[in-house]
Design an enzyme around this catalytic site. Sequence first.
Site, PDB file in Angstrom:
ATOM      1  N   GLN A 133     -45.708 -19.244  30.488  1.00 26.68           N
ATOM      2  CA  GLN A 133     -46.455 -19.336  29.244  1.00 26.68           C
ATOM      3  C   GLN A 133     -47.649 -18.377  29.247  1.00 26.68           C
ATOM      4  O   GLN A 133     -48.302 -18.201  30.257  1.00 26.68           O
ATOM      5  CB  GLN A 133     -46.957 -20.776  29.044  1.00 26.68           C
ATOM      6  CG  GLN A 133     -47.205 -21.131  27.600  1.00 26.68           C
ATOM      7  CD  GLN A 133     -47.186 -22.637  27.365  1.00 26.68           C
ATOM      8  OE1 GLN A 133     -46.573 -23.375  28.123  1.00 26.68           O
ATOM      9  NE2 GLN A 133     -47.836 -23.090  26.325  1.00 26.68           N
ATOM     10  N   ARG A 192     -39.195 -30.074  27.785  1.00 25.73           N
ATOM     11  CA  ARG A 192     -40.390 -29.834  28.604  1.00 25.73           C
ATOM     12  C   ARG A 192     -41.595 -29.532  27.712  1.00 25.73           C
ATOM     13  O   ARG A 192     -42.687 -30.077  27.896  1.00 25.73           O
ATOM     14  CB  ARG A 192     -40.113 -28.650  29.542  1.00 25.73           C
ATOM     15  CG  ARG A 192     -41.243 -28.267  30.492  1.00 25.73           C
ATOM     16  CD  ARG A 192     -40.820 -27.000  31.263  1.00 25.73           C
ATOM     17  NE  ARG A 192     -41.676 -26.716  32.416  1.00 25.73           N
ATOM     18  CZ  ARG A 192     -42.768 -25.968  32.373  1.00 25.73           C
ATOM     19  NH1 ARG A 192     -43.170 -25.462  31.217  1.00 25.73           N
ATOM     20  NH2 ARG A 192     -43.470 -25.730  33.471  1.00 25.73           N
ATOM     21  N   GLN A 200     -42.343 -30.143  39.755  1.00 26.68           N
ATOM     22  CA  GLN A 200     -43.135 -28.966  39.360  1.00 26.68           C
ATOM     23  C   GLN A 200     -44.262 -29.257  38.362  1.00 26.68           C
ATOM     24  O   GLN A 200     -45.334 -28.671  38.440  1.00 26.68           O
ATOM     25  CB  GLN A 200     -42.202 -27.889  38.793  1.00 26.68           C
ATOM     26  CG  GLN A 200     -42.839 -26.526  38.667  1.00 26.68           C
ATOM     27  CD  GLN A 200     -42.395 -25.794  37.416  1.00 26.68           C
ATOM     28  OE1 GLN A 200     -42.542 -26.294  36.306  1.00 26.68           O
ATOM     29  NE2 GLN A 200     -41.835 -24.614  37.593  1.00 26.68           N
ATOM     30  N   SER A 203     -43.872 -21.078  36.831  1.00 27.75           N
ATOM     31  CA  SER A 203     -43.957 -22.284  35.992  1.00 27.75           C
ATOM     32  C   SER A 203     -42.743 -22.379  35.069  1.00 27.75           C
ATOM     33  O   SER A 203     -41.621 -22.543  35.538  1.00 27.75           O
ATOM     34  CB  SER A 203     -45.277 -22.281  35.214  1.00 27.75           C
ATOM     35  OG  SER A 203     -45.483 -23.508  34.548  1.00 27.75           O
ATOM     36  N   LEU A 204     -42.931 -22.247  33.757  1.00 26.40           N
ATOM     37  CA  LEU A 204     -41.820 -22.247  32.800  1.00 26.40           C
ATOM     38  C   LEU A 204     -40.720 -21.263  33.224  1.00 26.40           C
ATOM     39  O   LEU A 204     -39.521 -21.522  33.059  1.00 26.40           O
ATOM     40  CB  LEU A 204     -42.354 -21.867  31.411  1.00 26.40           C
ATOM     41  CG  LEU A 204     -41.334 -21.343  30.395  1.00 26.40           C
ATOM     42  CD1 LEU A 204     -40.453 -22.472  29.901  1.00 26.40           C
ATOM     43  CD2 LEU A 204     -42.030 -20.673  29.227  1.00 26.40           C
ATOM     44  N   HIS A 230     -49.805 -28.676  35.531  1.00 28.99           N
ATOM     45  CA  HIS A 230     -49.662 -28.708  36.999  1.00 28.99           C
ATOM     46  C   HIS A 230     -50.772 -29.527  37.661  1.00 28.99           C
ATOM     47  O   HIS A 230     -51.342 -29.124  38.670  1.00 28.99           O
ATOM     48  CB  HIS A 230     -49.588 -27.280  37.563  1.00 28.99           C
ATOM     49  CG  HIS A 230     -48.428 -26.514  37.006  1.00 28.99           C
ATOM     50  ND1 HIS A 230     -47.131 -26.775  37.384  1.00 28.99           N
ATOM     51  CD2 HIS A 230     -48.368 -25.545  36.060  1.00 28.99           C
ATOM     52  CE1 HIS A 230     -46.323 -25.977  36.695  1.00 28.99           C
ATOM     53  NE2 HIS A 230     -47.047 -25.234  35.888  1.00 28.99           N
TER      54      HIS A 230
END
Length: 290
Positions: free
Chosen positions: A9, A112, A243, A87-88, A194
Amino acid sequence: MNAFIFPGQGAQFVGMGKELYQNAALAKELFEQANDILGFSITDIMFNGTAEDLKQTKVTQPAIFLHSVILSKTIENFQPDMVAGHSLGELSALVANGTLSFEDGLKLVSRRAIAMQWACETTPGTMAAILGLEDSVVEQGCSEVQGVVVPANYNCPGQLVISGEVNAINEACELLKEKGARRALVLPVGGAFHSPLMEPAREELAAAIEQTNFSEPICPVYQNVSTTAVSNPEEIKKNLIAQLTAPVKWTQSVQQMVADGANNFTEVGPGKVLQGLVRKIHSEAAVQSA
């Protein structure tokens, strides 16, 4: 060895994917399929929307995923030795290496995004970039602050993003400046990604992941949680669930990829953020855009 890496992102921009859509029949077909799966025309927003439209979480995450995954599918002789995503971007990587189908990957990204947006609204939080300190100093600083504040993104040496409750983040920023941080900058993000504040989203996503088919990949993925080469579908699934509330160990993942033989990194998707991070982690690596 060739490593393909996928951004997260923040890499989005207006017009992303339009050239792909116009120039490759397969890309056009997959973008149209995505509009059907999502139930709205994400291509209209990606190609012609405003930056504000694109910033909505339910749009941003699928948009970056689609740009990355569809680009990977148009690369001639796409043969990665290893993949990783920030991440993503880990979900994009898992479609690229065959662990997830395009449709299942997009559905998980959409779930998500919606779950994370809901968690942000339920429990407000924020993030801050800490520049110019050793990771251990930042970790120690977080432990000295009352409230929830944790290391969230180990981006490269000297750049660690922290995440947590607003007051705790502000207090941590002041403390870390006193400890010698060059900058401690609160980021314009919607929530504490996170961190433990994402627990409601993790539970929501875990249910969706458990119902999704994970296949044997064509090459290992270096996951944010484990930082090591993973090929076992059950292990990949477990790490993906963890995650959302665990830190993104990007520095450690790239270091491990290099140790395992990666000398050529290709960023697949919008922007060049990961290329810059890889150069700071391992200056001798060859890096480029797909």
